[in-house]
Design a protein around this motif. Structure first.
Motif, short mmCIF file in Angstrom:
data_model
loop_
_atom_site.label_atom_id
_atom_site.label_comp_id
_atom_site.label_asym_id
_atom_site.label_seq_id
_atom_site.Cartn_x
_atom_site.Cartn_y
_atom_site.Cartn_z
N ARG A 49 0.22 -32.61 19.34
CA ARG A 49 0.89 -33.77 19.91
C ARG A 49 -0.11 -34.70 20.60
N SER A 64 8.95 -31.81 13.85
CA SER A 64 8.52 -30.52 13.31
C SER A 64 8.74 -29.40 14.32
N SER A 65 8.40 -29.67 15.59
CA SER A 65 8.55 -28.66 16.64
C SER A 65 10.01 -28.31 16.88
N ARG A 79 11.32 -26.14 14.06
CA ARG A 79 10.79 -24.77 14.15
C ARG A 79 11.52 -23.98 15.22
N ARG A 80 11.72 -24.61 16.38
CA ARG A 80 12.38 -23.90 17.47
C ARG A 80 13.86 -23.67 17.19
N VAL A 92 5.46 -34.92 15.24
CA VAL A 92 5.17 -33.64 15.90
C VAL A 92 6.45 -33.11 16.55
N THR A 93 7.18 -33.98 17.23
CA THR A 93 8.43 -33.58 17.88
C THR A 93 9.43 -33.05 16.86
N GLU A 135 1.31 -26.85 19.02
CA GLU A 135 2.12 -28.06 18.90
C GLU A 135 1.77 -29.05 20.01
N THR A 136 1.50 -28.53 21.20
CA THR A 136 1.08 -29.41 22.29
C THR A 136 -0.26 -30.05 21.98
N ARG A 189 7.58 -25.67 23.41
CA ARG A 189 6.58 -25.96 22.39
C ARG A 189 5.44 -24.97 22.47
N SER A 190 4.87 -24.62 21.33
CA SER A 190 3.71 -23.74 21.31
C SER A 190 2.47 -24.53 21.73
#
Length: 627
Positions: A389, A84-85, A88-89, A81-82, A385-386, A381-382
């Motif tokens: 996570r 990917s996030s 993206r950012r 998840v981290t 995403e949270t 994070r969106s």
């Protein structure tokens, strides 16, 4: 205006003075007031804390200067998840015109695959101006990510290091200090930090001491230079004896404390006896490093030449000097760096002293000044995403499996309740959705879970008993649930894949055991539980008086069910295969042992299974009579 007003005020409270003396007195007052103002300003500038750290007195270097800075936070455990996030950012920052990207790091580490994925994204970014901000902790994977950046900065109480890989198995967490585990999971991490050291200018030996144990080092400084500051670097025992012939390497309290003091014999000193290859073969492995030359073949199982070639392919050429006997006298000892008892952890002062941290930064305002920036934007994070996570945590997924299985059991035991079925569907969606979003699961897992549920339904509805369909359904359900934890790629053939498989198996097995205990409780207490007991009665099929009487009768019925075998009664709800039957005006949970039984059909009790009666339809008997 303020000064004039002040003078008038002074004049009104002073006694009458001759004009000449009054003018001189006023000038004196003005001079004293000005002196006091200057003194107050100086005092405030002395007592006010610094707003910038060690780089504030210098102009911002051109390579660092950026008008628009994006800050991406990396906090908590690092996983898919981290990764990917962060990617993206990073893309969002680049699209927004960021000229520098800061990774605000506060993490204990995480999955090796996710860490290496983030490092690759940083090094391949079209924005080369990347900075790792250790704020305040960058342990394990966090340290590796910080080293991948072009620069590192630190907060006032920062800690960075202890990146020794750890594998999680059935026996718990195990550090990669020896054996096959070390050979499998250490080489890619070691290659990553060596590559970062060569590309970014970090000391090659110190970054290795962050990742592995057994690296004993001394800090030396060039004693004479033509111009510019003297070079400083870490050397191992073999190089120390070469540069300081006849001297015994000093030991004692090291400058950098290891994360796990009191470890085994230092590998570097134990395996670095042969100095001739390093001193006589300048055309060989560029770093001429006994730590790299000896450790790498041991880790990979290759020959020394093959291992050196692999590292050179993975990393930029090393600029570390090749030491020979002729270099003796050109260097002086600056201190005992680390004893090699474990991976090292550096604090803010050590990060600065050994050339890792460019500045000490405490807040975003100081960060803007560090870059000379006009605009600084944090990209968080969106919410999705949270949520992903949280839902991707193993304990959360295990809990969802338990909820799914219990709700599915209740729905199968009493078809038509609707609420348990909806709960099971919701739990399954929450279980699978994060895996799909992260690419950790494909459609086959959902197909396996769906097929497993269908087989179990078929076993209960069409072929009562427990046979081929029931076993096949459980196996498919188990395989689908385990598969939802595993991502694409090398799978079980990689260290990460094996660790994920073990964790998935343990999580699913624990969830199944917990669900089994929960089902046992429901079987014994179903009718006595306030909510579930009311649901099972299905009062919509009875009038109010019947529903109330039946509920009381069902909750108070503690007799031995085996005494009811042979008794006749009436089905009060459809048995598909489970439902309710009325025997001697008492309501009982029952399931059909032969096909579907409609409400109002006469039945006879043929067996007892746990908390349920097993009944079959009958045509020629009266309710309450024995067969």
């Amino acid at each position: 205006m303020n000064r004039v007003g002040h003078d008038l005020h002074i004049m009104t409270v002073m006694p009458r003075i001759p004009h000449s003396r009054r003018s001189a007195f006023a000038r004196t007052i003005r001079l004293v007031s000005a002196a006091l103002a200057v003194f107050a300003l100086a005092a405030s500038s002395i007592t006010q804390p610094d707003t910038l750290s060690n780089s504030e007195l210098q102009a911002v270097p051109a390579a660092r200067q950026a008008d628009r800075v994006a800050v991406i936070t990396i906090e908590g455990e690092i996983n898919a998840v981290t990764a990917s996030s962060v990617q993206r950012r990073m893309a969002q920052a680049i699209d927004g015109g960021a000229q520098a990207i800061v990774f605000d790091i506060d993490t204990p580490g995480g999955e090796i695959g996710a860490v290496l994925e983030i490092c690759a994204a940083i090094k391949a970014s079209s924005v080369p101006n990347t900075v790792g901000w250790v704020n305040p902790q960058a342990y394990s994977g966090g340290a590796i990510i910080a080293l991948a950046c072009r620069e590192i900065i630190a907060s006032e109480a920062a800690s960075m290091g202890d990146a020794l890989p750890i594998a999680i198995g059935l026996g718990g967490a195990q550090a990669a200090t020896q054996g096959e585990l070390r050979k499998k999971i250490v080489p890619p991490v070691l290659a990553e930090v060596v590559s970062s050291a060569r590309e970014r200018g970090w000391d090659e030996f110190i970054v290795q001491a962050i990742v592995i144990d057994g690296v004993e080092l001394w800090w030396i400084e060039e004693s004479k230079t033509a111009d510019g500051p003297p070079r400083r670097l870490a050397v191992n025992e073999a190089e120390f004896r070469l540069l300081f012939p006849g001297e015994e390497p000093p030991r004692g309290s090291p400058i950098i404390v290891s994360a796990k003091p009191g470890g085994g014999e230092p590998i570097a000193s134990a395996q670095s006896d042969d100095l001739s290859a390093a001193s006589e073969d300048p055309s060989g492995f560029k770093p001429a490093s006994p730590t790299l030359r000896d450790l790498s073949p041991a880790l990979s199982g290759e020959t020394e030449a093959e291992s050196a070639q692999d590292l050179d392919m993975l990393a930029a050429p090393s600029e570390r000097p090749v030491f020979t006997a002729a270099a003796a006298g050109d260097w002086q000892l600056a201190g005992y760096l680390t004893n090699g008892s474990g991976p090292i952890v550096m604090k803010t002062s050590e990060l600065t002293r050994f050339g890792f941290s460019s500045a000490t930064i405490r807040n975003d305002e100081e960060l803007k000044a560090f870059f000379g920036a006009q605009e600084l934007v944090r990209i968080d994070r969106s919410w999705s995403e949270t949520a992903v996570r949280v839902l991707s945590k193993f304990w959360v997924r295990g809990l969802l499996i338990v909820v799914f299985l219990l709700a599915m059991f209740i729905e199968m035991s009493s078809p038509g309740l609707i609420l348990p079925g909806l709960t099971a569907v919701a739990a399954l969606v929450l279980l699978m959705a994060p895996a799909w979003m992260l690419g950790l699961a494909g459609w086959w897992e959902l197909v396996a879970i769906g097929a497993g549920i269908a087989c179990i339904f078929a076993e209960l509805l069409i072929l009562p008993g427990f046979g081929v369909f029931g076993i096949a359904g459980l196996l498919l359900l188990f395989a689908g649930l385990v598969g939802s934890f595993l991502g694409p790629g090398p799978g079980v053939f990689s260290a990460d894949g094996q660790s994920d498989l073990i964790r998935a198996l343990v999580t699913v097995i624990l969830a199944l055991v917990t669900s089994g205990v929960g089902i046992g409780v429901i079987i014994k207490q179903f009718g006595k539980l306030p909510v579930l007991g009311r649901l099972v009665l299905d009062a919509s099929r009875m009038d109010d008086d019947e529903a109330g009487d039946a509920l009381i009768a069902a909750m108070d019925n503690d007799d031995d069910l085996s005494a009811l075998i042979g008794k006749r009664g009436v089905a009060r709800t459809p048995l598909l295969p489970s439902g309710k039957v009325d025997i001697d005006e008492d309501l009982h949970d029952a399931k059909s042992g032969l096909g579907v039984i409609e409400a109002g059909d006469a039945i006879v009790v043929v067996a007892v299974e746990g908390w349920q009666l097993v009944v079959e339809p009958t045509q020629d008997t009266q309710p309450g009579e024995s067969a």
